[in-house]
Scaffold this motif. Structure first.
Motif, PDB file in Angstrom:
ATOM      1  N   LEU A  74       0.819  -1.213   0.000  1.00 49.83           N
ATOM      2  CA  LEU A  74       0.000   0.000   0.000  1.00 49.83           C
ATOM      3  C   LEU A  74       0.853   1.264   0.000  1.00 49.83           C
ATOM      4  O   LEU A  74       0.450   2.300  -0.534  1.00 49.83           O
ATOM      5  N   LEU A  75       2.039   1.202   0.597  1.00 53.28           N
ATOM      6  CA  LEU A  75       2.897   2.379   0.651  1.00 53.28           C
ATOM      7  C   LEU A  75       3.307   2.862  -0.733  1.00 53.28           C
ATOM      8  O   LEU A  75       3.726   4.008  -0.885  1.00 53.28           O
ATOM      9  N   LYS A  84       4.731   6.311   7.699  1.00 49.76           N
ATOM     10  CA  LYS A  84       5.892   5.714   8.360  1.00 49.76           C
ATOM     11  C   LYS A  84       5.654   4.229   8.543  1.00 49.76           C
ATOM     12  O   LYS A  84       4.579   3.704   8.260  1.00 49.76           O
ATOM     13  N   GLY A  85       6.684   3.552   9.042  1.00 57.53           N
ATOM     14  CA  GLY A  85       6.577   2.119   9.190  1.00 57.53           C
ATOM     15  C   GLY A  85       7.085   1.412   7.954  1.00 57.53           C
ATOM     16  O   GLY A  85       7.894   1.937   7.198  1.00 57.53           O
ATOM     17  N   GLY A  86       6.567   0.206   7.702  1.00 57.69           N
ATOM     18  CA  GLY A  86       7.088  -0.563   6.586  1.00 57.69           C
ATOM     19  C   GLY A  86       8.538  -0.920   6.859  1.00 57.69           C
ATOM     20  O   GLY A  86       8.885  -1.417   7.921  1.00 57.69           O
ATOM     21  N   LYS A  87       9.402  -0.642   5.897  1.00 54.73           N
ATOM     22  CA  LYS A  87      10.824  -0.936   6.098  1.00 54.73           C
ATOM     23  C   LYS A  87      11.552   0.188   6.823  1.00 54.73           C
ATOM     24  O   LYS A  87      12.711   0.051   7.172  1.00 54.73           O
ATOM     25  N   SER A 102       3.065   0.342  11.482  1.00 52.30           N
ATOM     26  CA  SER A 102       2.589   0.483  10.102  1.00 52.30           C
ATOM     27  C   SER A 102       1.371   1.401  10.100  1.00 52.30           C
ATOM     28  O   SER A 102       0.239   0.965  10.246  1.00 52.30           O
ATOM     29  N   SER A 103       1.610   2.681   9.937  1.00 49.43           N
ATOM     30  CA  SER A 103       0.557   3.691  10.007  1.00 49.43           C
ATOM     31  C   SER A 103       0.394   4.361   8.660  1.00 49.43           C
ATOM     32  O   SER A 103       1.337   4.982   8.147  1.00 49.43           O
ATOM     33  N   ASP A 133      -2.089   0.533  14.042  1.00 42.44           N
ATOM     34  CA  ASP A 133      -1.032  -0.298  13.476  1.00 42.44           C
ATOM     35  C   ASP A 133      -1.669  -1.320  12.542  1.00 42.44           C
ATOM     36  O   ASP A 133      -2.363  -2.234  12.976  1.00 42.44           O
ATOM     37  N   LEU A 134      -1.428  -1.167  11.243  1.00 37.63           N
ATOM     38  CA  LEU A 134      -2.058  -2.039  10.265  1.00 37.63           C
ATOM     39  C   LEU A 134      -1.438  -3.432  10.251  1.00 37.63           C
ATOM     40  O   LEU A 134      -1.959  -4.335   9.589  1.00 37.63           O
TER      41      LEU A 134
END
Length: 998
Positions: A74-75, A84-87, A102-103, A133-134
């Motif tokens: 999705l990012l 933010k989040g992910g890697k 994961s926001s 947090d997804l």
């Protein structure tokens, strides 16, 4: 409760199917097209008739682009900006929040301004600041994700100012499914693996259905030093240097602090400007070897204490590029038809996520300097570890104290790091049914989130100060506090700390001052919702569809913290002051740990009672230029009651406020080929419990200027006058009210043939009373207050003993407090255009599909009285973001997917700030990244694939934003991030995996 029952009896929501034409892959199993929820409406029965733009992303398409997590895929969507989040590893995590979660962030308006839904139901926040947090969303049985970008508060309530993200499961899954994958970078590191299983089966001759899934993923994380293009010069990252006025900004990777080094630099406090030892000025000595001082070599001074090159210190290499992350997800659902018209369901999920993040390997404790001196921790010439020849030279010159600019690092000093363990439980149950031509439902859901954050290497401030102040007792280094009987018991076991050298601090010394600090945040959400929907009658243009819905919701949070109650019981400085200077803690602030942490938060809560009505009103049908015209109308009224307090020793207070929202939408089907849609809505975001009741903490301010009197904290305003002390209190604000947003969208959908469609939508969003944390000590905030003569609301952010007319620095700045707290004082404005194009055809007898998504967002302005406007578009988010994908079946069993995303250039410094930047240093070039997926269906039940992310191994351009122009900068001045978070800093990445279904 009476209100709850009244609203519930009147309320309703329906579960309805949309036209599967919204999906990207028409070849999906028939079971995947059943029970699909229309996102953004409770009355529209066909997603194509929605006036609100919705981008639908099938899980299959997301995984073909990026078979890691749905969130990471999705990012790459243009509608998401600045997430933010992910890697990306977050920068902080103290006080119950995790900045690596994961926001999502729709249009860059902030993670708290987009509502997250799971099968149309609100998902509870994970962070205490209201962010969701997804990672908690179960993925194995996801069918699709809808990104709905118009204001939706009239349909869903608070938080939907920027829109809603709806994760929709496949409720009719039958069979057994196994997924597995393994990934590694082109550099042979960052090895990840993922495994999941799902099961679904009809029960009781088709009246019931059960499905469940489990998934585990392991991500080892990555350090910045693992990628030389992130950090190319030894231990130093890219930074933005200069001040924007006398020295224009520029970025460099050889910037150092010439006042602080890894071994410690001796700096002057008072007395002679120079003291020589063997012909070398002691104030130019640096302990590059343990216990051995050599002459400090300066680089080229840029501004203040920053120089290019030289022997100064800066942040070191052990900083996470990507946070270490592993999670276990479980999900289950049971459905049963009690009768032909009444349906029961029970669904739930549990997951645990464990993250670990290196924040910094530097432990700089650089207290502010007094007038005419330089920075560092204040030590005496009696210090037990100071070399004898330096001690003798300083004492011979009448010097009793000096400062040591010291960065704690080395083999015995652990890097600053934080570990997070997140547990999430969600259970929902309810009944759905029919009553004549009407649909009804009533349901209950409960969510519990526990987030345990452990800051592993914070300082215990009092122990640090005690350990730094050492003396020789019978030739043995001893903490001075142990020589004072009244404090000996309090500091029993104190180990004196040797700061003179890069590895001079032993493990035992470090362990004494180290304080692993635990924060355990708990958030809960309980809700009861229900309603009724249907068509009461037919009109000349079709049925009128109406829905009444209502909800009672309670959100609560509490925080356990090992930090002390900072704003009630400040750090006890007794015995820690350097003799003959001041009774205050000259080396530190008023908090018990460093960096500062939040104190425990007893439970606080927010209760909501709301009711809504929505109608789909047909106006025209089958007339010239109006094949179908209908209005979508919605309104909602909510009553909020919040209970808690910022000062946790005070009695709780109760605050109440109302929120009314509405939406008017137009869907005008001109012909089969042309549709015009438009919406106008009033939306809101209620303040979260952190903004209302975050427990206050107090910290000392060093080097802060009082622009009314000219006094500077940590300095004496006149000879022999007391040193000015200033402090800052940070906390929530129980008087904050909801933000209000107004959204306008106008669009056209062109479908000249079944093979091609084009949607173009304009949007305009204005958010008033935006909740903004305002720091009363900032220059522009102070000056706005003084210019108003004390009438500005900013004046409430400081406590001044004698008011604003008295400008005497001796009497009106000695006990000064500033406050940093949320206020309804900001305004956010953005507008732009979204484009979506889809094309389907056949090539060589095999299906070919092309999809392109683009968002042009020329402005994202933040407006706040008394401060300069800022525009994040082109600075913290790209103005133009594009993604294009191609899917082609070479044969019946072999498929190729190609995806490319592109972003426009960025700036390091917002031009609206009026600051100077050196030529060529404000431009961050545009960049694109491409992913390739090759999948082979070995048998009808088994598919294997090879996925290559960042096919061309594109490196991220250097990006070092100024803090006031971007949320990604670190620190209060300039940033050292090194790259834009949405860029790919990992490099080319290979994933091999399989999917099977039996």
């Amino acid at each position: 409760m009476k209100r709850l029952l009244a609203v519930t009896l009147l309320a309703s929501a329906s579960i309805i199917a949309v036209d599967p034409a919204l999906a990207q892959d028409k070849a999906a199993d028939a079971e995947n097209t059943a029970d699909i929820i229309v996102t953004g409406s409770r009355v529209i029965t066909n997603g194509n008739e929605s006036p609100t733009p919705v981008t639908t992303l099938t899980t299959d398409a997301l995984q073909a682009s990026k078979p890691t997590t749905v969130y990471q895929a999705l990012l790459e969507q243009p509608l998401i900006a600045g997430a933010k989040g992910g890697k990306l590893a977050g920068s902080t995590g103290q006080g119950g929040n995790n900045n690596s979660i994961s926001s999502l962030n729709l249009r860059g308006l902030g993670g708290v301004r987009g509502l997250v839904l799971f099968d149309g139901k609100r998902v509870a926040p994970q962070n205490l600041n209201g962010e969701v947090d997804l990672a908690q969303i179960p993925q194995m049985l996801l069918q699709r994700v809808d990104l709905q970008t118009g204001g939706s508060s009239a349909v869903y309530g608070s938080d939907a100012i920027a829109g809603a993200v709806n994760f929709i499961t496949n409720r009719k899954f039958n069979g057994i499914r196994f997924d597995g994958s393994f990934g590694v970078s082109t550099y042979g590191d960052y090895a990840t693996y993922d495994f999941g299983a799902a099961y679904g089966h009809d029960l009781f001759e088709g009246r019931g259905h059960f499905e469940a899934s489990v998934q585990y993923r392991n991500d080892p994380g990555l350090l910045r030093t693992d990628r030389d293009y992130i950090q190319e010069f030894g231990k130093t990252p890219w930074q933005l240097l200069g001040n924007g006025t006398s020295v224009p900004y520029f970025y460099s990777n050889i910037g150092f602090n010439n006042q602080a080094t890894y071994g410690g630099r001796i700096n002057r406090v008072s007395g002679p400007s120079s003291v020589f030892l063997n012909g070398v000025d002691i104030y130019k000595l640096d302990f590059r070897q343990n216990g051995v001082a050599t002459q400090f070599v300066n680089g080229t001074l840029v501004t203040g204490s920053t120089e290019l090159g030289g022997n100064g210190g800066q942040q070191t290499e052990i900083v996470s590029l990507g946070a270490k992350d592993n999670f276990l997800q479980t999900f289950g659902r049971f459905d049963y038809d009690l009768t032909d018209d009444v349906h029961f369901y029970l669904t739930g999920y549990w997951n645990r996520e464990n993250q670990f993040n290196y924040l910094s390997n530097t432990r700089l404790y650089n207290a502010g300097a007094t007038s005419g001196s330089t920075g560092g921790v204040l030590l005496t010439t009696q210090n037990a570890f100071l070399p004898d020849d330096i001690r003798a030279a300083l004492q011979g010159a009448g010097v009793t104290t000096f400062r040591l600019g010291k960065i704690f690092t080395g083999a015995n000093v652990d890097p600053m790091n934080t570990s997070y363990v997140n547990d999430n439980i969600n259970v929902s149950t309810g009944l759905e049914g029919k009553l004549g031509t009407f649909n009804w439902d009533i349901g209950y859901s409960h969510s519990f989130n526990k987030q345990k954050n452990v800051s592993n290497n914070t300082f215990n401030t009092s122990r640090l100060l005690a350990a730094l102040d050492s003396v020789l007792v019978n030739g043995t280094p001893t903490c001075r506090v142990l020589t004072q009987p009244q404090f000996a018991a309090q500091y029993a076991g104190c180990i004196p700390l040797n700061p003179f050298g890069p590895t001079a601090t032993t493990k035992a010394q470090w362990d004494y001052i180290r304080q692993p600090t635990t924060y355990i945040g708990r958030t809960t959400q309980d809700s009861v919702s229900g309603g009724i929907s249907g068509s009461p009658f037919e009109t000349w243009a079709g049925p009128l569809n109406v829905a009444l819905s209502g909800e009672w919701r309670r959100l609560g949070y509490s925080l356990y913290s090992e930090a002390e109650v900072a704003n009630v019981t400040a750090l006890d400085c007794a015995g820690l002051g350097i003799p003959n200077t001041t009774t205050s803690c000259v080396n530190g602030g008023t908090t018990s740990i460093w960096p500062n942490g939040s104190a425990s938060r007893p439970p606080v809560s927010q209760r909501v009672v709301e009711g809504a009505i929505e109608a789909d009103v047909p106006v025209l049908k089958d007339v010239p230029l109006a094949q179908d015209v209908r209005f979508n109308l919605a309104a909602r009224h909510a009553r909020y009651t919040s209970t808690g307090n910022v000062v946790i020793t005070d009695p709780n207070v109760t605050r109440k406020f109302n929120a009314t929202t509405w939406k008017v939408g137009l869907n005008w089907q001109v012909s089969d080929a042309i549709k015009i849609r438009a919406t106008r809505s009033r939306d809101f975001r209620a303040p979260n419990l952190s903004e209302l009741f975050l427990p206050g903490r107090t910290q000392a301010l060093t080097g802060t200027t009082d622009y009314l009197t000219g006094a500077i904290s940590g300095q004496s305003p006149a000879p022999n006058a007391p040193i000015v002390t200033m402090s800052q209190t940070i906390g929530g604000n129980p008087n904050v009210k909801p933000e209000v947003g107004y959204t306008t969208t106008v669009g056209v959908v062109l479908t000249p043939s079944p093979a091609f469609s084009l949607a173009i939508d304009y949007y305009n969003i204005k958010i008033k009373n935006a909740i903004t944390t305002v720091d009363g000590s900032q220059v522009d905030i102070q000056q706005s207050c003084y210019a108003s003569g004390g009438a500005s609301p900013y004046c409430s952010l400081q406590e001044r003993p004698l008011g604003f007319a008295n400008k005497d620095p001796l009497t009106n700045a000695a006990t000064k407090f500033y406050t940093a707290t949320p206020l309804n004082i900001g305004e956010l404005r953005t507008h732009g255009v979204d484009v979506e194009a889809n094309f389907r055809t056949e090539l060589g007898g095999q299906p070919l599909s092309i999809r392109a998504l683009a968002t042009y967002q020329p402005h994202l302005r933040s407006i706040q009285p008394g401060t300069k406007d800022t525009d994040a578009a082109g600075v913290s988010i790209p103005k133009l973001r594009i993604q294009a994908s191609i899917r082609y079946n070479l044969t019946d069993t072999f498929r190729i997917d190609w995806t490319t995303r592109w972003r426009s250039h960025l700036l390091n410094v917002d031009p609206l700030l009026g600051l100077n930047v050196k030529d060529g240093y404000n431009y961050v070039k545009a960049v694109s990244y491409s992913n390739l997926n090759l999948s082979w269906k070995v048998t009808p039940a088994f598919e294997t694939y090879l996925n290559v992310q960042n096919v061309f191994n594109q490196r991220p351009p250097v990006y070092t934003p100024l803090a006031s122009g971007s949320p990604f900068a670190s620190g209060a001045g300039v940033g050292g991030v090194g790259y834009y978070p949405a860029d790919d800093a990992i490099g080319r990445y290979f994933i091999v995996g399989f999917r099977s279904k039996f």
